[in-house]
Design a protein around this motif. Structure first.
Motif, PDB file in Angstrom:
ATOM      1  N   TYR A  52       0.832  -1.214   0.000  1.00 20.20           N
ATOM      2  CA  TYR A  52       0.000   0.000   0.000  1.00 20.20           C
ATOM      3  C   TYR A  52       0.865   1.262   0.000  1.00 20.20           C
ATOM      4  O   TYR A  52       0.600   2.202  -0.732  1.00 20.20           O
ATOM      5  N   CYS A  53       1.910   1.289   0.858  1.00 14.52           N
ATOM      6  CA  CYS A  53       2.678   2.535   0.972  1.00 14.52           C
ATOM      7  C   CYS A  53       4.169   2.344   0.714  1.00 14.52           C
ATOM      8  O   CYS A  53       4.911   3.326   0.663  1.00 14.52           O
ATOM      9  N   GLY A  54       4.633   1.111   0.559  1.00 13.44           N
ATOM     10  CA  GLY A  54       6.018   0.875   0.191  1.00 13.44           C
ATOM     11  C   GLY A  54       7.002   0.801   1.342  1.00 13.44           C
ATOM     12  O   GLY A  54       8.190   0.564   1.127  1.00 13.44           O
TER      13      GLY A  54
ATOM     14  N   ARG B 284       3.199  -7.186   8.685  1.00 14.29           N
ATOM     15  CA  ARG B 284       2.452  -5.945   8.853  1.00 14.29           C
ATOM     16  C   ARG B 284       3.377  -4.784   8.479  1.00 14.29           C
ATOM     17  O   ARG B 284       4.584  -4.824   8.707  1.00 14.29           O
ATOM     18  N   CYS B 285       2.785  -3.718   7.948  1.00 12.03           N
ATOM     19  CA  CYS B 285       3.572  -2.563   7.534  1.00 12.03           C
ATOM     20  C   CYS B 285       4.070  -1.795   8.752  1.00 12.03           C
ATOM     21  O   CYS B 285       3.316  -1.549   9.693  1.00 12.03           O
ATOM     22  N   SER B 286       5.355  -1.410   8.715  1.00 12.78           N
ATOM     23  CA  SER B 286       5.942  -0.668   9.833  1.00 12.78           C
ATOM     24  C   SER B 286       5.455   0.783   9.853  1.00 12.78           C
ATOM     25  O   SER B 286       5.620   1.478  10.845  1.00 12.78           O
ATOM     26  N   ARG B 287       4.851   1.256   8.772  1.00 14.98           N
ATOM     27  CA  ARG B 287       4.395   2.645   8.732  1.00 14.98           C
ATOM     28  C   ARG B 287       2.868   2.757   8.812  1.00 14.98           C
ATOM     29  O   ARG B 287       2.339   3.374   9.713  1.00 14.98           O
ATOM     30  N   CYS B 288       2.155   2.123   7.865  1.00 13.82           N
ATOM     31  CA  CYS B 288       0.697   2.328   7.825  1.00 13.82           C
ATOM     32  C   CYS B 288      -0.061   1.256   8.606  1.00 13.82           C
ATOM     33  O   CYS B 288      -1.263   1.382   8.808  1.00 13.82           O
ATOM     34  N   GLY B 289       0.633   0.201   9.031  1.00  7.75           N
ATOM     35  CA  GLY B 289      -0.007  -0.787   9.900  1.00  7.75           C
ATOM     36  C   GLY B 289      -0.841  -1.830   9.181  1.00  7.75           C
ATOM     37  O   GLY B 289      -1.378  -2.732   9.820  1.00  7.75           O
TER      38      GLY B 289
HETATM   39 ZN   LIG Z   1       2.160   0.528   4.486  1.00  7.11          ZN
END
Ligand SMILES: [Zn+2]
Length: 167
Positions: free
Chosen positions: A11-13, A28-33
């Motif tokens: 989703y956000c890279g 899980r994404c470290s930024r957007c979760g």
């Molecule tokens: Zn993300």
């Protein structure tokens, strides 16, 4: 088959972190979760029988070049599953088919590209001319006592056995 883990958020890279969700490892994404769920991909194919012989195709490309299986392939994201079965059969064999009913649905774990689920349809030929397509080295009909070798994919081999057992 356990695939290589993904490295970045779809989703956000941002980079992903691993965590456990009720014992199951997930990412899980470290930024957007966002949790990146990994699901089996759907495939579709056809069981086409004429005069007691079943239509099979021989692979031209990896995985398993030279091996035989039912005409089939991955379903596109915006594609109806029956349309995918018809398209793949046409692309691989040159035959235009119409699905009649579901032959069977099978999970598979032995394709090195992806784990998935294949749905095979009974289908009848309504047009076209038998000729192997770009992805196929050969396409032909085989009676149950003269199946080509080697076959590939456990789901296809199981479905072939079921086709023979059902007579
Ligand atoms: Zn993300």
């Amino acid at each position: 088959m356990q695939p290589d883990p993904w490295t970045h958020c779809h989703y956000c890279g941002a980079p992903l972190v691993e965590f456990h969700d009720h014992q199951r490892p997930r990412q899980r994404c470290s930024r957007c979760g966002q949790i990146l769920y990994r699901n089996p991909v759907p495939a579709a194919g056809c069981v086409v029988v004429q005069h007691g012989a079943v239509l099979l195709v021989q692979r031209r490309r990896p995985p398993f070049p030279g091996h035989w299986h039912f005409p089939s392939g991955f379903v596109e994201y915006d594609e109806d599953i029956e349309a995918a079965a018809v398209r793949e059969t046409y692309e691989e064999t040159g035959l235009v088919v119409e699905p009649r009913s579901i032959f069977g649905a099978y999970s598979y774990f032995d394709d090195p590209r992806k784990n998935g689920i294949i749905i095979l349809f009974h289908a009848e030929v309504v047009g076209g001319t038998l000729r192997p397509g770009d992805d196929a080295a050969a396409a032909d009909f085989f009676p149950p006592d003269r199946l080509p070798q080697p076959l590939c994919f456990a789901a296809h081999i199981r479905a072939l056995r079921e086709w023979i057992e059902r007579g």
